[in-house]
Design a protein around this motif. Structure first.
Motif: not given
Lengths: 477, 95
Positions: B87-95, B84-85, B16
């Motif tokens: 949690c670590f916030r990362v770019p959308k990865t969940v399909e 956020k909340n 990456r």
């Protein structure tokens, strides 16, 4: 054309250790996000993992219970992939030397026995949980689960239909729960199954192209997904299309599988030996010790309950359906020596209380010693059946002291024969008609007189004593 | 083994990383010299040599299964670029 379905399973189970595989963070389910996390399991630079000994012990026991060969010289390997559920960008797993190999699990479907081969079982770490945030279209990551120890149990492609798969999963679940190595709760994700499925014309020896369905979270859904996917593949081939090797997701709501966006190069894991962890040597002595510590299986318990304790097959099955119930049954029976009484109280009252209170059997906390005391009091006629149920319910709800509760609620049976004598005299003098009827051979009248006496004594007299005194008195009238 | 542009692009994908043309050329040269260096090992006969994964003659380094306290969440999230909340916030990865 007749088709045959070929299925292999990869089952992941989270181990019931107190701490994670490489650090001392708790493995407890739930908890606020990222509160069960430390520098080791969050993959901060410079930290070193130390292996939890219980993970190896649990793996050895699982291998023995599934008739595997135990690998004497074990190593861990790194499986590299870039995804935010793994903060290290690699998962510590075992590729080259998995801890267990060449086993089998025997199942029975509709009266037919079958042996399912276990290709291998390896130890690895679980990944974190990703939650989609619809508000910002981003992903939130919780690492509480990251580093929880897992066993991956890989079967041979020996299944031919969904019934065999479910029978195997049920057997595996029961085995692991009774071994104490995992609680196998599919709804909490501590047992997850990936299903590899292909179809081929009956008689063909080569396998067809397989698809993989990941993380289906109930036995029912697995069964439905298998039926759907087999049908889909057959239809593809019959339409002259090819089955693509891909990962498909089961959609519970649509009752269908669909292809997941294939990640480019997803299969290039670049495994290499994990340099941060030393090899594990499992000695003959270790294996012998594990064998000696192997607890009784559910099947062995059922057989013993029927043969030695005189329970019915049905009751034995109900008691062993949940390990917690079987353990409670055994401890309480050991103390009061009344297995049938303990069994009846569990299969009747306790099952009712569990279902009414919406809890589950593995969450109950009943002191077997107190339960045994309640049963002893009932058997000795010190409290009646209704009182037994009442005290047991109080034990279930509030962990009361049985004797104290019985005293406070006045549930103890009368032991005062004089009082029973006096009451019987009074009942007889108040009911001359019934006495007359009894003398004329009406047995029903006797029952009425017993009832009147019991009512006068508020049900606290021993019915046998009342019977005896009444018969004596009527006989001499 | 030759390090060509195709391999460099594949490695970019896996790691990456996005390299500039200049960096690509440099990486090609560096990787080639590393591979050449390691290739020297292939000159040795290792037919009867067990592959070594650790330099230490030591096994079974375990810890007891005891749960201890974890870190404060604030510390764990301290270096997160986005959170956020809890949690670590990362770019959308969940399909």
């Amino acid at each position: 054309m007749a088709w045959e379905t070929v299925i292999g399973l990869e089952v992941h189970v989270e181990l019931a250790t107190k701490s994670k595989i490489f650090c001392s963070c708790t493995t407890e389910f739930g908890g606020e996000p990222n509160t069960h996390v430390c520098p080791v399991c969050s993959g901060l630079p410079g930290v070193l993992p130390t292996l939890n000994e219980s993970v190896v012990e649990f793996a050895v026991k699982t291998g023995l219970a599934t008739n595997c060969e135990i690998t004497r010289f074990n190593k861990f390997d790194r499986k590299n992939y870039f995804y935010p559920d793994l903060p290290k960008a690699y998962q510590v797993s075992q590729l080259y030397l998995p801890i267990c190999r060449n086993g089998h699990v025997d199942i029975e479907v509709n009266g037919t026995k079958k042996s399912i081969g276990i290709h291998e079982i390896h130890m690895e770490e679980d990944a974190g949980k990703l939650v989609h945030d619809p508000w910002e279209d981003s992903t939130l990551v919780d690492y509480n689960r990251c580093g929880v120890p897992l066993l991956e149990i890989v079967s041979e492609p020996d299944f031919r239909n969904a019934d065999e798969v479910i029978a195997y999963l049920e057997k595996l679940r029961e085995t692991l729960i009774y071994l104490g190595v995992s609680d196998c709760k599919m709804q909490e994700g501590s047992m997850r199954a990936d299903v590899n499925l292909s179809v081929r014309p009956v008689g063909q020896t080569e396998f067809g192209t397989r698809t993989e369905m990941k993380n289906i979270n109930s036995f029912k859904a697995i069964s439905r997904a298998i039926v759907y996917e087999a049908k889909r593949q057959i239809e593809q081939i019959e339409m002259g299309k090819k089955v693509l090797q891909e990962t498909r997701r089961w959609d519970e709501n649509k009752d269908a599988t669909y292809a997941m966006r294939s990640k480019e190069n997803a299969q290039d894991y670049r495994y290499f030996p994990e340099p941060d962890l030393l090899p594990i040597e499992i000695s003959e002595e270790w294996i012998e010790r594990a064998k000696a510590e192997m607890p009784e299986t559910a099947a062995q318990k059922r057989e013993r309950y029927v043969k030695e304790l005189g329970l019915t097959e049905y009751d034995a099955r109900v008691l062993t359906a949940e390990r917690a119930l079987a353990l409670l049954f055994e401890s309480a029976s050991d103390i009061c020596k009344e297995p049938k009484e303990v069994c009846n109280l569990i299969t009747g009252e306790l099952m009712r209380l569990i279902s009414e209170s919406g809890t589950s059997a593995d969450r109950i906390d009943i002191d077997p010693e107190k339960m045994a005391r309640i049963i002893t009091l009932t058997v000795k006629g010190r409290i009646n059946r209704n009182a037994e149920k009442e005290v047991f319910e109080a034990l279930f709800r509030e962990n009361i002291e049985p004797e104290q509760y019985i005293k406070e609620k006045g549930l103890m049976m009368l032991e005062d024969d004089d009082l029973v004598n006096d009451t019987v005299d009074r009942v007889l003098s108040e009911n001359p008609k019934s006495v007359e009827d009894f003398k004329n051979g009406k047995e029903k009248a006797f029952g009425f007189l017993v009832g009147q006496t019991m009512r006068a004594l508020k049900g606290k007299a021993n019915p046998q004593t009342v019977n005896k005194i009444l018969r004596e008195k009527l006989g001499s009238m | 083994m030759t390090i060509d542009n195709k391999l460099i692009e594949y490695l970019e994908e896996l790691s990456r990383l996005r390299l500039t043309e200049e960096e690509k050329e440099k990486a090609k040269a560096d990787l080639s010299s590393i591979i050449n260096y390691v290739d020297k090992l292939n000159e040795l006969d290792t037919e009867n040599t067990e592959a070594m994964s650790h330099p230490f003659d030591y096994t079974n380094n375990f810890r007891k299964d005891e749960a201890g306290s974890s870190f404060d969440r604030e510390l764990i999230l301290m270096n997160a670029p986005q959170k956020k909340n809890g949690c670590f916030r990362v770019p959308k990865t969940v399909e």
